[in-house]
Every structure is written in C-alpha cells, then in structure tokens.
Design a protein around this motif. Structure first.
Motif, PDB file in Angstrom:
ATOM      1  N   SER A  29       8.127   8.367   0.649  1.00  0.00           N
ATOM      2  CA  SER A  29       8.842   7.938   1.657  1.00  0.00           C
ATOM      3  C   SER A  29       9.136   6.611   1.224  1.00  0.00           C
ATOM      4  CB  SER A  29       9.571   8.565   2.986  1.00  0.00           C
ATOM      5  OG  SER A  29       8.247   7.580   3.824  1.00  0.00           O
ATOM      6  N   LYS A  30      10.504   6.053   1.078  1.00  0.00           N
ATOM      7  CA  LYS A  30      10.640   4.104   1.083  1.00  0.00           C
ATOM      8  C   LYS A  30      10.011   3.451   2.482  1.00  0.00           C
ATOM      9  CE  LYS A  30      15.021   5.020  -0.981  1.00  0.00           C
ATOM     10  NZ  LYS A  30      16.781   4.114  -0.603  1.00  0.00           N
ATOM     11  N   THR A  31       9.707   4.520   4.011  1.00  0.00           N
ATOM     12  CA  THR A  31       9.147   3.570   5.103  1.00  0.00           C
ATOM     13  C   THR A  31       7.356   3.521   4.571  1.00  0.00           C
ATOM     14  OG1 THR A  31      10.680   4.805   6.315  1.00  0.00           O
ATOM     15  CG2 THR A  31       8.445   3.834   7.282  1.00  0.00           C
ATOM     16  N   LEU A  32       6.954   4.246   3.619  1.00  0.00           N
ATOM     17  CA  LEU A  32       5.814   4.007   3.550  1.00  0.00           C
ATOM     18  C   LEU A  32       4.880   3.854   2.425  1.00  0.00           C
ATOM     19  CD1 LEU A  32       4.368   8.179   4.617  1.00  0.00           C
ATOM     20  CD2 LEU A  32       4.492   6.001   5.787  1.00  0.00           C
ATOM     21  N   TRP A  33       6.419   3.604   1.235  1.00  0.00           N
ATOM     22  CA  TRP A  33       5.978   2.874   0.117  1.00  0.00           C
ATOM     23  C   TRP A  33       5.889   1.306  -0.056  1.00  0.00           C
ATOM     24  CZ3 TRP A  33       6.551   5.497  -4.233  1.00  0.00           C
ATOM     25  CH2 TRP A  33       6.906   5.066  -5.547  1.00  0.00           C
ATOM     26  N   PRO A  34       5.869   0.813   1.002  1.00  0.00           N
ATOM     27  CA  PRO A  34       5.014  -0.861   1.023  1.00  0.00           C
ATOM     28  C   PRO A  34       3.732  -0.501   1.583  1.00  0.00           C
ATOM     29  CG  PRO A  34       7.283  -0.746   2.192  1.00  0.00           C
ATOM     30  CD  PRO A  34       6.759   0.631   1.772  1.00  0.00           C
ATOM     31  N   TYR A  35       3.420   0.121   2.436  1.00  0.00           N
ATOM     32  CA  TYR A  35       2.080   0.346   2.676  1.00  0.00           C
ATOM     33  C   TYR A  35       1.184   1.239   1.522  1.00  0.00           C
ATOM     34  CZ  TYR A  35       4.072  -0.242   7.168  1.00  0.00           C
ATOM     35  OH  TYR A  35       4.302  -0.225   8.529  1.00  0.00           O
ATOM     36  N   LEU A  36       1.860   1.485   1.117  1.00  0.00           N
ATOM     37  CA  LEU A  36       0.463   2.071  -0.073  1.00  0.00           C
ATOM     38  C   LEU A  36       0.372   1.044  -1.047  1.00  0.00           C
ATOM     39  CD1 LEU A  36       0.147   4.659  -1.502  1.00  0.00           C
ATOM     40  CD2 LEU A  36       1.377   4.440  -3.334  1.00  0.00           C
ATOM     41  N   PHE A  37       1.242   0.064  -1.439  1.00  0.00           N
ATOM     42  CA  PHE A  37       0.958  -0.602  -2.182  1.00  0.00           C
ATOM     43  C   PHE A  37       0.567  -1.926  -2.255  1.00  0.00           C
ATOM     44  CE2 PHE A  37       4.509   1.951  -4.236  1.00  0.00           C
ATOM     45  CZ  PHE A  37       3.820   1.949  -6.152  1.00  0.00           C
ATOM     46  N   ASP A  38       0.065  -2.607  -0.268  1.00  0.00           N
ATOM     47  CA  ASP A  38      -0.166  -3.384  -0.004  1.00  0.00           C
ATOM     48  C   ASP A  38      -1.601  -3.030   0.827  1.00  0.00           C
ATOM     49  OD1 ASP A  38       2.149  -4.924  -0.116  1.00  0.00           O
ATOM     50  OD2 ASP A  38       3.052  -4.395   1.392  1.00  0.00           O
ATOM     51  N   SER A  39      -2.068  -2.193   0.530  1.00  0.00           N
ATOM     52  CA  SER A  39      -3.215  -1.477   0.687  1.00  0.00           C
ATOM     53  C   SER A  39      -4.158  -2.615   0.650  1.00  0.00           C
ATOM     54  CB  SER A  39      -3.947  -0.137   0.279  1.00  0.00           C
ATOM     55  OG  SER A  39      -4.788   0.224   0.492  1.00  0.00           O
ATOM     56  N   LYS A  40      -5.403  -2.463   1.145  1.00  0.00           N
ATOM     57  CA  LYS A  40      -6.878  -3.585   1.181  1.00  0.00           C
ATOM     58  C   LYS A  40      -7.537  -2.997  -0.370  1.00  0.00           C
ATOM     59  CE  LYS A  40      -8.866  -3.455   4.441  1.00  0.00           C
ATOM     60  NZ  LYS A  40     -10.064  -2.931   5.269  1.00  0.00           N
ATOM     61  N   VAL A  41      -7.625  -2.010  -0.571  1.00  0.00           N
ATOM     62  CA  VAL A  41      -7.966  -0.821  -2.075  1.00  0.00           C
ATOM     63  C   VAL A  41      -6.408  -1.042  -3.036  1.00  0.00           C
ATOM     64  CG1 VAL A  41      -8.256   1.172  -3.046  1.00  0.00           C
ATOM     65  CG2 VAL A  41      -9.608   0.024  -0.390  1.00  0.00           C
ATOM     66  N   ALA A  42      -6.386  -1.286  -4.115  1.00  0.00           N
ATOM     67  CA  ALA A  42      -5.060  -1.718  -4.916  1.00  0.00           C
ATOM     68  C   ALA A  42      -4.930  -0.027  -5.785  1.00  0.00           C
ATOM     69  CB  ALA A  42      -5.752  -2.502  -6.732  1.00  0.00           C
ATOM     70  N   THR A  43      -3.189  -0.121  -5.677  1.00  0.00           N
ATOM     71  CA  THR A  43      -3.182   1.002  -6.059  1.00  0.00           C
ATOM     72  C   THR A  43      -3.240   0.510  -7.663  1.00  0.00           C
ATOM     73  OG1 THR A  43      -1.765   1.028  -4.962  1.00  0.00           O
ATOM     74  CG2 THR A  43      -0.959   2.775  -6.492  1.00  0.00           C
ATOM     75  N   PRO A  44      -3.605   2.013  -8.575  1.00  0.00           N
ATOM     76  CA  PRO A  44      -3.655   1.683  -9.900  1.00  0.00           C
ATOM     77  C   PRO A  44      -2.691   1.264 -10.365  1.00  0.00           C
ATOM     78  CG  PRO A  44      -4.085   3.901  -9.374  1.00  0.00           C
ATOM     79  CD  PRO A  44      -4.127   3.053  -8.201  1.00  0.00           C
ATOM     80  N   PHE A  45      -1.745   1.472  -9.961  1.00  0.00           N
ATOM     81  CA  PHE A  45       0.189   1.591 -11.076  1.00  0.00           C
ATOM     82  C   PHE A  45       0.757   0.332 -10.054  1.00  0.00           C
ATOM     83  CE2 PHE A  45      -0.218   5.057  -8.141  1.00  0.00           C
ATOM     84  CZ  PHE A  45       0.699   5.507  -7.629  1.00  0.00           C
ATOM     85  N   ASP A  46       1.264   0.465 -10.655  1.00  0.00           N
ATOM     86  CA  ASP A  46       2.445  -0.539  -9.677  1.00  0.00           C
ATOM     87  C   ASP A  46       3.998   0.123  -9.261  1.00  0.00           C
ATOM     88  OD1 ASP A  46       4.243  -1.368 -11.733  1.00  0.00           O
ATOM     89  OD2 ASP A  46       3.545  -3.181 -12.451  1.00  0.00           O
ATOM     90  N   LYS A  47       4.886  -1.317  -8.548  1.00  0.00           N
ATOM     91  CA  LYS A  47       6.319   0.431  -8.733  1.00  0.00           C
ATOM     92  C   LYS A  47       6.913   0.729  -9.298  1.00  0.00           C
ATOM     93  CE  LYS A  47       5.924  -2.189  -3.366  1.00  0.00           C
ATOM     94  NZ  LYS A  47       7.167  -3.387  -2.734  1.00  0.00           N
TER      95      LYS A  47
END
Length: 236
Positions: free
Chosen positions: A154-172
C-alpha cells in the motif's frame, strides 16, 4: 470481460499477434500488450505471464528471474523465483496492529502520536519488520540477477520500505517494478503461491463488443480459461 490463458497459449498468442501484423503497443510497467484499431484506439489489453519476455526480446538464459513481495501491516510473504518456480521464500510477521482498534501503528501515529509504551513497542517492531524485509531482498539481489520485481504494498507502507535503515536494493522508480494487478489477502506462503499462479497466466481484458476480435485471436487449439474456471474473486 477477461479470459485467462496458460503460459504456452500466451506464448502462442503473442507470436500470432506479432506474425499477423496487428497494431499494438507494449506497456512495460504493466507487462501487457495494448491492441489498437486502425485509428490507434485501444481495443484489447493482453497481460503477459511474468515469465514471458516482451516482444522483440529474447528470454534470458535459464528463464526470467524475479521476486514476489507481498506487504501488509505486520505481514509479509516474499520469495525468489526462476522461470516460475519458487526457490526460496520467507514470511515475516510483526506486532504492528492495535488489538482493539485493528488499526496499524503507522496509521495511529497520524492522529494520536507515540507516547504510550505499547506504541513504542509497535514502532520498534515496525522498524525491525522493514529491516528484515530489505535484508532478505538484499540477499536475493546479491545472489541473483533479478529481471522483475512483482510487488503488492500500500502507499501508506511504501515510505517505510524505502526509508528503512537497511536499504532497499532498488528505488521507487526502478523500471523492473511490477505492481501486482490483483487484490492480495493477508500475506502468507500459500497466498504468495496463489499470486504466482496468477502471474504465470496471461490475461485478455476487453469489452463485449470486442468478442469477434477475441475469437479471431484464439484458434480452437489455444488452451484458455474462462473467468469462471478460475478463482478470480480477488482479481482486479
């Protein structure tokens, strides 16, 4: 209306469309062909199975390698796939939902803040939840060449995925992102497998007035599924 096709039938139909000279455009973001009439108007949408390459591209050696990531508040099911086969999976759960209200801590913060001890616990588990998700994604991307990223979040959770201390291995804006076009129930292993079955099928989406065109595209030897042959209650 919609009609679902097997992987082999989808490949046949894709080749048939290319050979017949039917005008179309390929939508990479949604992994589908848009069939056009002589005036360039959209007629039919043909979503390709995730394991089929776009028109004009060769299938990667060993098949398409992709991840399926299903995220809801406090629940995540994810897996790594090669040519449609699940080779690794992981399910994460977290205490992110307030028991009485049934509201996730993330949504609660927007109205009430985070002063109570229970809120702080849920916040801590939320941080760990997304760190764990990104940690497993990092492993997949380090060990494999990922061609597509099928995701439901969901859009609500999207920022928490990409702002995590452990980096997401792809960008938005990663072009490999493919938003799963179906409603997903609470993510568990079995739900992830059902989602993958959906992704492995082709889908024709059209208006009733386009039925003659559909009939001309699908010779009798094509294997296909009518919508009533599948559990499409969660498909959108």
């Amino acid at each position: 209306m919609n009609r679902f096709l097997s992987r082999d039938s989808s490949a046949q139909l894709l080749q048939h469309i290319q050979d017949s000279g039917i005008s179309y455009q390929y939508d990479y973001e949604k992994h589908r062909l848009v069939l056009l009439d002589e005036a360039g108007n959209e007629q039919v949408f043909f979503r390709l199975p995730i394991v089929l390459s776009p028109p004009g591209q060769n299938l990667p050696e060993g098949g398409v390698q992709y991840v399926v990531v299903l995220i809801q508040a406090g629940n995540c099911a994810m897996g790594y796939y090669e040519d449609g086969h699940n080779l690794d999976h992981k399910v994460f759960r977290s205490y992110m939902v307030r028991k009485k209200q049934g509201k996730s801590q993330i949504k609660y913060l927007k109205t009430k803040g985070k002063s109570r001890a229970g809120s702080r616990v849920r916040l801590g588990e939320t941080v760990e939840f997304f760190d764990n998700i990104n940690g497993r994604l990092q492993e997949y991307f380090e060990d494999h060449q990922i061609h597509r990223i099928a995701i439901s979040c969901s859009k609500t959770l999207w920022p928490y995925l990409f702002d995590s201390k452990v980096a997401t291995p792809f960008d938005k804006r990663d072009e490999r992102l493919f938003k799963i076009p179906m409603h997903v129930h609470t993510p568990i292993y079995e739900v992830m497998l059902d989602v993958n079955k959906f992704l492995l099928k082709g889908e024709l989406i059209y208006e009733p007035t386009q039925q003659p065109l559909i009939d001309s595209l699908l010779p009798g030897n094509f294997g296909f599924y009518n919508s009533e042959d599948l559990d499409t209650s969660s498909y959108t």
